[in-house]
Design an enzyme around this catalytic site. Structure first.
Site, PDB file in Angstrom:
ATOM      1  N   TYR A  38      39.175  30.756  36.221  1.00 34.40           N
ATOM      2  CA  TYR A  38      37.776  31.330  35.192  1.00 34.40           C
ATOM      3  C   TYR A  38      36.930  32.424  36.236  1.00 34.40           C
ATOM      4  O   TYR A  38      37.038  32.494  37.663  1.00 34.40           O
ATOM      5  CB  TYR A  38      36.841  30.608  34.432  1.00 34.40           C
ATOM      6  CG  TYR A  38      38.114  29.692  33.427  1.00 34.40           C
ATOM      7  CD1 TYR A  38      38.194  30.227  32.399  1.00 34.40           C
ATOM      8  CD2 TYR A  38      38.683  28.231  32.944  1.00 34.40           C
ATOM      9  CE1 TYR A  38      39.132  30.324  31.483  1.00 34.40           C
ATOM     10  CE2 TYR A  38      38.962  27.968  32.359  1.00 34.40           C
ATOM     11  CZ  TYR A  38      39.595  28.817  31.226  1.00 34.40           C
ATOM     12  OH  TYR A  38      40.584  28.328  29.848  1.00 34.40           O
ATOM     13  N   ARG A  48      33.506  21.428  39.517  1.00 35.81           N
ATOM     14  CA  ARG A  48      35.077  22.032  39.401  1.00 35.81           C
ATOM     15  C   ARG A  48      35.728  22.482  40.084  1.00 35.81           C
ATOM     16  O   ARG A  48      35.410  23.137  40.378  1.00 35.81           O
ATOM     17  CB  ARG A  48      35.307  21.780  37.995  1.00 35.81           C
ATOM     18  CG  ARG A  48      37.052  21.643  37.712  1.00 35.81           C
ATOM     19  CD  ARG A  48      37.514  20.641  36.649  1.00 35.81           C
ATOM     20  NE  ARG A  48      38.586  20.272  36.701  1.00 35.81           N
ATOM     21  CZ  ARG A  48      39.322  20.753  35.769  1.00 35.81           C
ATOM     22  NH1 ARG A  48      39.057  21.077  34.609  1.00 35.81           N
ATOM     23  NH2 ARG A  48      40.905  20.367  36.076  1.00 35.81           N
ATOM     24  N   HIS A  92      45.025  29.401  35.398  1.00 35.61           N
ATOM     25  CA  HIS A  92      45.887  29.362  33.827  1.00 35.61           C
ATOM     26  C   HIS A  92      47.370  30.436  34.684  1.00 35.61           C
ATOM     27  O   HIS A  92      47.609  30.467  33.737  1.00 35.61           O
ATOM     28  CB  HIS A  92      45.651  29.783  32.728  1.00 35.61           C
ATOM     29  CG  HIS A  92      44.450  28.515  32.258  1.00 35.61           C
ATOM     30  ND1 HIS A  92      44.350  27.250  32.422  1.00 35.61           N
ATOM     31  CD2 HIS A  92      43.550  28.772  32.081  1.00 35.61           C
ATOM     32  CE1 HIS A  92      43.523  26.737  31.954  1.00 35.61           C
ATOM     33  NE2 HIS A  92      43.266  27.530  31.773  1.00 35.61           N
TER      34      HIS A  92
END
Ligand code: NAP
Ligand code: SF4
Length: 667
Positions: A169, A217, A255
């Site tokens: 992200y 994270r 991803h």
């Protein structure tokens, strides 16, 4: 007093928050986050997990501004009104005895919107929308938006925030050379690329004050070309610690990475070595994540110093009572997540609400309710595959007296076959769960008993879950000794020779091809076959994959033209197709089947005849419903319910079968 999992169940203090244990329900988007009218359902979903004993829940991601949306009108935390509305979520969790953190996530170039932004204007390979590059001031504003969002979460009653810096992200996009081509102070050198996350943490700390826990994270392995070096990862860990982070959580793989990170073929605990390395380098607590699904493994990771906390997202979807059961020495009653993704992530990626294959009540806590029955019935359930097991357990849980008939010597039906596939061993856990629940609930289980109409006459209610049998298509020579069904191969009745053709390339044809070419692998071998290397030597943790040595020569054939495995699930199909390639499985599409004889399988492709000289032809051509008993009972005028593959064999589906069993009991 001794507890069964002393390390996992030991409290831990993070800033001004003391957690009752070290189990964290990791962030997972469910689809309930996006609309205000779903907040009561979201509150019920989290409250059930809090009541089930988990130490900390982390919500799905909330965008800090509209350009950070995951999709149009997706979840965000940007206004005081939104913050006020979230009190219903945080209050519900607190009343149930739990603690909850909100995750702030900016999707960056993964935003499925035409106005997404990133470090640079480079399109992600998994998204049709091209982002625009944030301006220098835009980056600065976005860092402040993260802090503002965290402040709103704090006002909403959240006990902590998590800043999503991994999985590819926006923050990750700033960190990696792959996606950050900037020449201003937010790009170029490693120090400049790290400035964005460090500023976010620093401003968030300023906003929320001392003591409020900030979880960061961190992407420990990017698993993409142009990913971060291990030196960069550790430097960033130190910088976010200095900037005010309280805990570092583990993120693995973008991803867009072409290495699977959470599906069932990923061995349990496959990534925990990365957390252990991080833990040695920082002084704040660290949290392990990805493919940890049992209390034994979670406890072990804390005991051996790999991590201070353990994150389990899907396992808490599968069983909200996970921690309470572990604490009560009832771990054998945990409904274990089998990492199939079929009802959780595959739903989310199709814009559907998440649920769980083994627990259809997940995210439907207010809608799918099992109430105790007022007038208990005697119920016969015929067939102990997923549908019959689910019905028998759910009907017994609602107070009925249940007898379960199974004509074979074992519980499990098609699941028993699935668990033979290397990489699908987890499916055995579901059978362990059901077997134990049947025992606890006192269900009368009659194995090796083919129920007949006369025997069933004594029951108030009858549920038919007699399942399916493999379809043997009308190919000339289908009775030849070389033609065998997938069921006979997987249950060990037939040992396949060195060369095999697989007819039918649906989910089972692909699985059988894996079964015929693979042996179970160690974590080290699995990582090597997927090209995962030491991140200290290979940036992003990617290296050349080690060749597989297939156990047999396999040719996988289908009648359809086009790609083999095209119909497989979104989040796992690509990995299954990659394994076929790695294992040297020859793939033939657009075939017609002419004959099976001593020479093997005769087919025609593009008008040209071809003989596949094989020892066996394994038929994986779908299934037919077994419903003779149902038809007999209906003819005899009995009111009978039919569920699972016996009801509909096409697209035989454990998710549907288990849900039908639960819905039957709920109704
Ligand atoms: P399937 O997905 O329906 O595939 C069976 C294949 O056999 C079809 O794709 C079809 O392909 C071929 N076929 C059908 N009738 C035939 C005939 N008369 N003659 C020759 N070929 C024929 O069924 P499945 O593979 O048995 O899987 C059943 C279900 O299990 C799936 O729907 C899936 O939900 C689940 N499953 C999924 C996975 C996974 O996602 N990894 C794994 C296992 C099972 P052509 O017509 O093109 O030849
Ligand atoms: Fe786990 Fe599958 Fe349930 Fe998802 S659907 S939580 S992967 S068992």
């Amino acid at each position: 007093m001794s507890t069964p999992y002393p390390h996992l169940l030991e409290p831990i203090t993070l800033g001004n928050l003391t957690l009752r244990n070290r189990a964290v329900m990791g962030s997972m988007h469910t689809g309930l986050e996006d609309y205000v009218w779903d907040l009561p359902k979201l509150a019920a979903y989290y409250a059930e997990r809090a009541a089930g004993g988990v130490g900390l829940i982390i919500t799905g991601g909330y965008a800090p501004n509209k350009r950070g949306w995951l999709k149009p009108f997706a979840s965000e935390m940007t206004t005081r009104l939104q913050s006020q509305r979230h009190h219903q979520v945080t209050d519900a969790v607190h009343e149930a005895g739990g603690a909850i953190a909100m995750q702030v996530l900016h999707a960056g170039r993964y935003g499925y919107t035409p106005f997404s932004v990133s470090a640079s204007a480079d399109k992600a390979p998994i998204n049709p929308f091209k982002p625009s590059a944030l301006s220098t001031r835009g980056v600065d504003r976005t860092a402040s938006d993260f802090a503002r969002s965290a402040g709103l979460a704090q006002k909403a009653g959240y006990d902590a925030v998590e800043i999503m810096g991994s999985e590819g992200y926006l923050i990750n996009q700033f960190l990696a050379e792959r996606t950050n081509k900037r020449t201003d102070k937010w790009g170029g050198s490693a120090e400049n690329r790290m400035r964005f996350p460090v500023e976010i943490v620093r401003r968030t700390r300023e906003r929320v004050g001392e003591g409020f826990p900030i979880i960061y994270r961190l992407s420990l392995l990017d698993l993409v070309e142009g990913g971060q070096t291990w030196d960069e990862v550790i430097t960033l860990a130190h910088l976010v610690e200095e900037a005010g982070a309280t805990v570092i959580n583990t993120g693995i793989g973008w991803h867009e990475a072409r290495v699977p990170t959470i599906i069932t073929q990923v061995p349990r605990g496959a990534w925990t070595w990365t957390t252990a390395r991080l833990k040695d380098a920082v002084s704040i607590p660290v949290c392990a994540s990805n493919r940890i699904n049992t209390p034994d493994l979670a406890n072990q990771l804390i005991a051996d110093g790999t991590a201070d906390l353990v994150s389990m997202a899907r396992p808490l979807l599968a069983d909200p009572e996970f921690i309470n059961k572990a604490a009560a020495e009832r771990a054998d009653e945990i409904n274990t997540c089998i990492a199939c993704n079929q009802a959780c992530l595959d739903h989310v990626f199709k814009n559907r609400r998440a649920s769980c294959l083994v627990n259809p009540r997940a995210c439907r806590e207010t809608e799918l309710v099992l109430m105790p029955t007022v007038r208990p019935h005697t119920v016969a359930v015929v067939g102990a595959g997923p549908a019959g097991l689910s019905a028998a357990v759910s009907l017994a849980e609602t107070g009925n007296r249940v007898t379960l008939f199974e004509k074979s010597a074992h519980l499990g039906g098609q699941f028993r076959l699935a668990m033979q596939i290397p990489g699908k061993e987890e499916f055995a856990e579901t059978l362990r769960y059901y077997a134990r629940r049947l025992e606890v609930l006192g269900v009368d289980v009659r194995l090796e008993t083919a129920a007949d109409a006369a025997e069933l006459a004594a029951f108030d209610q009858i549920v038919i879950a007699t399942g399916v049998e493999p379809r043997m298509p009308a190919i000339p020579g289908i009775d030849h000794v070389k033609a065998v069904s997938y069921a006979d191969v997987l249950n060990g009745t037939v040992v396949v020779g060195e060369r095999a053709a697989v007819v039918g390339a649906g989910g089972i044809g692909v699985d059988v091809s894996v079964f015929l070419t693979h042996s179970p692998e160690s974590v080290e071998d699995w990582l090597a076959h997927w090209g995962v290397g030491d991140p200290a030597l290979h940036p992003g943790g990617l290296t050349s994959p080690k060749d597989r040595e297939p156990a047999r020569e396999v040719v996988l054939v289908q009648r359809k033209t086009g790609m083999i495995g095209a119909g497989l699930a979104k989040t796992s199909g690509w990995a299954h197709r990659a394994v076929l390639k790695q294992s040297g499985v020859t793939q033939i599409s657009g075939a017609t089947y002419d004959l099976i004889d001593d020479a093997g399988l005769h087919i025609t492709v593009d008008g040209k005849p071809l003989v596949l000289e094989v020892d066996h032809v394994v038929i994986c051509a779908g299934q037919e419903s077994v419903r003779g008993l149902y038809d007999d009972l209906v003819s005899a005028g009995r009111d009978v319910r039919i569920i699972g593959g016996a009801d509909v064999a096409a697209e035989l589906d454990a998710k549907r079968a288990i849900e039908q069993g639960v819905r039957l009991a709920a109704s």
